[in-house]
Each structure stands twice: as structure tokens, then as C-alpha cells.
Design a protein around this motif. Sequence first.
Motif, short mmCIF file in Angstrom:
data_model
loop_
_atom_site.label_atom_id
_atom_site.label_comp_id
_atom_site.label_asym_id
_atom_site.label_seq_id
_atom_site.Cartn_x
_atom_site.Cartn_y
_atom_site.Cartn_z
N ALA A 1 0.83 -1.21 0.00
CA ALA A 1 0.00 0.00 0.00
C ALA A 1 0.87 1.26 0.00
CB ALA A 1 -0.92 -0.01 1.21
N VAL A 2 0.43 2.26 -0.74
CA VAL A 2 1.14 3.53 -0.83
C VAL A 2 0.23 4.63 -0.30
CG1 VAL A 2 2.17 5.25 -2.37
CG2 VAL A 2 2.48 2.79 -2.83
N ARG A 3 0.70 5.37 0.70
CA ARG A 3 -0.07 6.47 1.27
C ARG A 3 0.35 7.75 0.56
NH1 ARG A 3 -1.38 7.20 7.61
NH2 ARG A 3 -2.45 5.26 7.10
N ALA A 4 -0.46 8.18 -0.40
CA ALA A 4 -0.13 9.36 -1.21
C ALA A 4 -0.37 10.65 -0.44
CB ALA A 4 -0.94 9.35 -2.50
N LEU A 5 -1.41 10.68 0.40
CA LEU A 5 -1.68 11.81 1.28
C LEU A 5 -1.85 11.29 2.69
CD1 LEU A 5 -4.28 14.01 -0.69
CD2 LEU A 5 -1.81 14.36 -0.49
N ASP A 6 -1.31 12.03 3.65
CA ASP A 6 -1.30 11.56 5.04
C ASP A 6 -1.88 12.64 5.96
OD1 ASP A 6 -0.83 10.27 7.40
OD2 ASP A 6 1.36 10.28 7.25
N GLU A 7 -3.19 12.59 6.16
CA GLU A 7 -3.91 13.52 7.04
C GLU A 7 -3.62 14.98 6.68
OE1 GLU A 7 -3.54 12.63 11.16
OE2 GLU A 7 -4.51 10.68 10.98
N VAL A 8 -3.85 15.30 5.43
CA VAL A 8 -3.61 16.66 4.94
C VAL A 8 -4.83 17.53 5.20
CG1 VAL A 8 -3.37 18.04 2.84
CG2 VAL A 8 -1.93 16.02 3.19
N SER A 9 -4.60 18.68 5.79
CA SER A 9 -5.65 19.68 5.99
C SER A 9 -5.21 20.98 5.34
CB SER A 9 -5.92 19.91 7.48
OG SER A 9 -6.45 18.74 8.09
N ALA A 10 -6.12 21.60 4.58
CA ALA A 10 -5.80 22.86 3.91
C ALA A 10 -7.10 23.58 3.61
CB ALA A 10 -5.03 22.61 2.63
N SER A 11 -7.03 24.92 3.62
CA SER A 11 -8.18 25.76 3.31
C SER A 11 -7.76 26.81 2.30
CB SER A 11 -8.72 26.41 4.59
OG SER A 11 -9.85 27.21 4.32
N ILE A 12 -8.47 26.88 1.18
CA ILE A 12 -8.11 27.79 0.10
C ILE A 12 -9.21 28.83 -0.06
CG2 ILE A 12 -7.69 27.98 -2.38
CD1 ILE A 12 -6.44 25.18 -2.23
N PRO A 13 -8.91 30.11 0.17
CA PRO A 13 -9.94 31.15 0.11
C PRO A 13 -10.47 31.37 -1.30
CG PRO A 13 -7.92 31.93 1.20
CD PRO A 13 -7.59 30.65 0.52
N ARG A 14 -11.69 31.87 -1.36
CA ARG A 14 -12.26 32.26 -2.65
C ARG A 14 -11.48 33.44 -3.22
NH1 ARG A 14 -17.49 30.15 -3.37
NH2 ARG A 14 -18.27 29.08 -1.50
N GLY A 15 -11.41 33.49 -4.54
CA GLY A 15 -10.76 34.62 -5.19
C GLY A 15 -9.26 34.66 -5.01
N SER A 16 -8.65 33.48 -4.82
CA SER A 16 -7.20 33.42 -4.61
C SER A 16 -6.56 32.50 -5.65
CB SER A 16 -6.88 32.90 -3.21
OG SER A 16 -7.30 31.55 -3.06
N PHE A 17 -5.25 32.63 -5.79
CA PHE A 17 -4.45 31.81 -6.70
C PHE A 17 -3.47 31.04 -5.83
CE2 PHE A 17 -2.00 32.11 -11.04
CZ PHE A 17 -1.79 30.74 -11.02
N THR A 18 -3.62 29.72 -5.79
CA THR A 18 -2.77 28.87 -4.96
C THR A 18 -2.00 27.89 -5.83
OG1 THR A 18 -4.32 28.99 -3.11
CG2 THR A 18 -2.74 27.18 -3.08
#
Length: 255
Positions: free
Chosen positions: A32-49
Motif C-alpha cells: 500500500a502507498v499512502r499518497a496523502l497523510d492527514e492533509v488539511s488545507a483551506s483555500i480562500p475564494r478569489g485566490s491563486f494557490t
Amino acid sequence: MNTFAMDTDRIALAPAVRLAAVTKTYGRGPRAVRALDEVSASIPRGSFTAVMGPSGSGKSTFLHCAAGLDTPTSGTSHLGDTELTGLNETRLTQLRRSRVGFVFQAFNLVPALTVRQNIALPLRLAKQRLDPAWLEEILRRVGLTGRADHRPAELSGGQQQRVAIARALITRPDVVFGDEPTGALDTVTAKEILGLLRGCVDDTGQTVVMVTHDPVAASYADTVLYLADGRIAGRDDEPTAERVAERMTHLGAWS
């Protein structure tokens, strides 16, 4: 009490994209490969990330889970106020067609269709009415008014990517996701495309989330999220090409 006003305020305050403790594992058992490990993120409206990281860091999986192209093994992902992880494939398909725009490294245009027809294709697939005035506005924004009746083979690579961006914008999506959108373009054309994406944010309040390996591309963003080994390894809210390149070196991207 005005319930509609309350709902509108709640939606307006919701981030454009939110991941909460998202884990994505491919395969089972010892392989098994864990590609993401408990990732938390918040991206605001009207932004470039911009999302960056070494090969295998999980950045494409991040984009796929955020856009509803893949389902987290655990945790939740939201588009605005909608939780994607609770939707079946039919609802996800409907949501992606109406509320999400995609721009990939490969332009993915239909060769037999004109520029105008390629741009309108998401509306046809979603069985939504085409607003001719909006189509003409999109053509103007991406600089293709004079090429609307051409087919992809008659366009340069940069022009084809402009068609792809216009196609991503035609449904007035909540978010435009880009997966290496300038990876197949020369330096000059890439800067034109990045300037166009930047303008979508600055001029119309669009939200753009872009996976890239290029520090120059990342410098067009408001924020850079760094991933390493499936986890958030940091962020930069004042990115420059030099700062991003230095951080990527420290992450082991170019050892």
C-alpha cells in the motif's frame, strides 16, 4: 429572520476548497502507498494557490481529492459548502461539470470541433443553455475572438491552452484546477498563460488552484503550498521564483 440571507452569508464565508485530515492510500497490505497523510488545507475564494513538492509528494493526489476526481480513504474534502466525500459518482460528475473547471498539461481539445464548439462543450455535456454573450466575453478575455471558428490543428500550443482555459471558465465554475498547465509550453508562451490565469483571479475573482513543478509559475500565485511525503511541509504567502526554488531544494526536489 431572513433564512436566505443567512445561507448566502454562510456560503460566502466558506472557503473555495477545504481538505480536513485527508488521507489517500492506494493498494492494500505491505504494498500500500499512502499518497496523502492527514492533509488539511483551506483555500480562500478569489485566490491563486500553487501546490508544489518533489516527485511522489502527493501534489496530484491533493488536486484530485480537492476537485472530486478521487475519493479520500479517510477525511473529508469540500467544494464551497458541499462535502464531496459524501457524494456518489453521478452527483460528483454533475458537480464537476457545473462547478469545477480543469486545465491540464495536455490540452484535451476535440480535433473535429471549432474553438467556439470546444469551449461550449462542457455546457452541452451538462445539458445547460449556452449564453452567447458570455461565450463572446470569454473569447475576448483569452484573446481568441478572431480564432473562434478555427480548429485545434490550426492553432499554436499557446492558443490551444487558451481554448482549454476558456473551456474551464465557460460554466462560471467555483474553482479552476490546473495540473501543470504550462508544462508543455515554451517559456514565453507559459508566461502568457500564467498571466491569463492571474488575470482570472485579479479581474473576475476566480479561484485558481494549480499544481506545478516550476518556481516561476508558482511565483504568479498568492500562496504556495509545499507537500513532502504526503504531508503539508509549509507555505509561502509572498512567493518569488527564487524563494520557491530555494524551498524546493530543501525539500529534496532537486538534490
